[in-house]
Motif scaffolding. Sequence first.
Motif, PDB file in Angstrom:
ATOM      1  N   ARG A   1     100.401  71.727  81.585  1.00 55.92           N
ATOM      2  CA  ARG A   1     101.598  72.107  82.309  1.00 55.92           C
ATOM      3  C   ARG A   1     102.037  73.538  81.959  1.00 55.92           C
ATOM      4  NH1 ARG A   1     105.227  68.208  84.247  1.00 55.92           N
ATOM      5  NH2 ARG A   1     104.459  66.750  82.656  1.00 55.92           N
ATOM      6  N   GLN A   2     102.182  74.365  82.974  1.00 55.19           N
ATOM      7  CA  GLN A   2     102.657  75.737  82.799  1.00 55.19           C
ATOM      8  C   GLN A   2     104.149  75.796  83.106  1.00 55.19           C
ATOM      9  OE1 GLN A   2     100.532  78.998  82.119  1.00 55.19           O
ATOM     10  NE2 GLN A   2     100.097  77.146  80.941  1.00 55.19           N
ATOM     11  N   HIS A   3     104.916  76.275  82.134  1.00 55.77           N
ATOM     12  CA  HIS A   3     106.363  76.407  82.331  1.00 55.77           C
ATOM     13  C   HIS A   3     106.877  77.520  81.442  1.00 55.77           C
ATOM     14  CE1 HIS A   3     107.016  74.279  78.481  1.00 55.77           C
ATOM     15  NE2 HIS A   3     106.034  73.480  78.875  1.00 55.77           N
TER      16      HIS A   3
ATOM     17  N   CYS B   1     101.877  73.045  87.655  1.00 58.30           N
ATOM     18  CA  CYS B   1     103.161  73.716  87.527  1.00 58.30           C
ATOM     19  C   CYS B   1     104.133  72.825  86.751  1.00 58.30           C
ATOM     20  CB  CYS B   1     103.720  74.069  88.892  1.00 58.30           C
ATOM     21  SG  CYS B   1     104.231  72.623  89.862  1.00 58.30           S
ATOM     22  N   GLU B   2     105.323  73.301  86.574  1.00 57.64           N
ATOM     23  CA  GLU B   2     106.324  72.575  85.796  1.00 57.64           C
ATOM     24  C   GLU B   2     106.577  71.181  86.345  1.00 57.64           C
ATOM     25  OE1 GLU B   2     110.967  73.308  84.492  1.00 57.64           O
ATOM     26  OE2 GLU B   2     109.575  74.996  84.577  1.00 57.64           O
TER      27      GLU B   2
ATOM     28  N   PHE C   1     109.459  67.222  78.897  1.00 61.68           N
ATOM     29  CA  PHE C   1     108.157  66.766  79.395  1.00 61.68           C
ATOM     30  C   PHE C   1     107.477  65.754  78.479  1.00 61.68           C
ATOM     31  CE2 PHE C   1     108.727  71.302  80.564  1.00 61.68           C
ATOM     32  CZ  PHE C   1     108.940  71.119  81.928  1.00 61.68           C
TER      33      PHE C   1
ATOM     34  N   ASN D   1     106.134  77.659  77.503  1.00 60.43           N
ATOM     35  CA  ASN D   1     104.804  77.719  76.894  1.00 60.43           C
ATOM     36  C   ASN D   1     104.713  78.849  75.883  1.00 60.43           C
ATOM     37  OD1 ASN D   1     103.455  76.722  79.976  1.00 60.43           O
ATOM     38  ND2 ASN D   1     103.175  75.559  78.102  1.00 60.43           N
TER      39      ASN D   1
ATOM     40  N   ASP E   1     103.572  68.601  76.099  1.00 59.53           N
ATOM     41  CA  ASP E   1     103.971  68.702  77.502  1.00 59.53           C
ATOM     42  C   ASP E   1     102.816  68.531  78.485  1.00 59.53           C
ATOM     43  OD1 ASP E   1     102.792  71.046  76.684  1.00 59.53           O
ATOM     44  OD2 ASP E   1     104.531  72.310  77.090  1.00 59.53           O
TER      45      ASP E   1
END
Length: 345
Positions: free
Chosen positions: A248-250, A168-169, A55, A253, A134
């Motif tokens: 960004r959540q993935h 989201c991712e 990312f 994290n 990211d």
Amino acid sequence: MLIFLGAVYRDWGAAVHSAYSGARSSDVLVGCESSVALENDHVAILMCTYNGGAFLRAQLDSISSQSHGDWSLHVSDDGSTDGTHELLRSFQHLQGAHRVHLYAGPGIGFVANFLSLTCREGIHAQFFAWSDQDDVWHEDKLQVALKWLRRVPAERPALYCGRTQIVCEAGAHRTFSPRFTFAPHFRNALVQSIAGGNTMVFNLSARALLVEAGWHVAVPSHDWWCYQLVCGAEGEVRYDPRPWLMYRQHAGNIIGSNTGLNNQLKRCRMLLEGKLRGWNTQNICALEKMQHRFDEKHRRSLALFKAARQQRLPWRLLNLLRARLYRQTLMGNIGLFAAALLKKI
């Protein structure tokens, strides 16, 4: 006993609301949008990376697109084994070695990486912005922060922070981080971090506090630590209710968002397991070493908080009431009260 505890909680809530209902963050923000010349205000962007190749390019592109163009990027990598180094070197070649600086991190976790980079000699700027690897910044992120920071006298510590748009991712919108309404304050900072480090921009005086405390300080997070230090030293903190970056959540994290039922349950479990108490112990120990920089009223709040954690009911609750600690939401204050009952603070 139940009647007594109910009265204590009722009085606690009344104290918080009477003390802070007139000092909402929206009131603090009035007048911060008038135009200010920013072109001569250099910002050192402090980014920490670790295997962020998936990312990182999007974040670098958003930094290069900032409407405030007077910045330099300083990246501390904690031993990446993916394509992170190649992306960073390519960006350095594109922007120039005078603008993009690459360092090896200490390799002992994200807190030490951010604090060591913040304290690194040779980084000169009027303002400093922490950056995750990211996220994606809105093009006006730095400009908006500096419009407010420029209004604070240079000798006074100042910290800008705010909400995030959570994606989201793949980058699709999910939600926003909670919107807090009570004004930032040391009595809040003792028991809550109100914003992520990825939103934070601070002035040279705030950085001086972090440098004095040192990068080896044992604290649970660099952003919570900065919030506590600036508040304790009678600095100014602005919490912006508008999000200026996409968080960004993935799966990779280290610290996720605090929205959603699953994340709330996770935090409740951490409280019951004693992690909150451990974090508070770290923070109190670190704050005591810096309290010579604090106002007397903040030293008193710190002492009351420390004492209350070791006391029995009902004295524990009474001293917390005297300290007038508060969190930003009703559920947060209920959780604080529950933690006090269970001796988990």
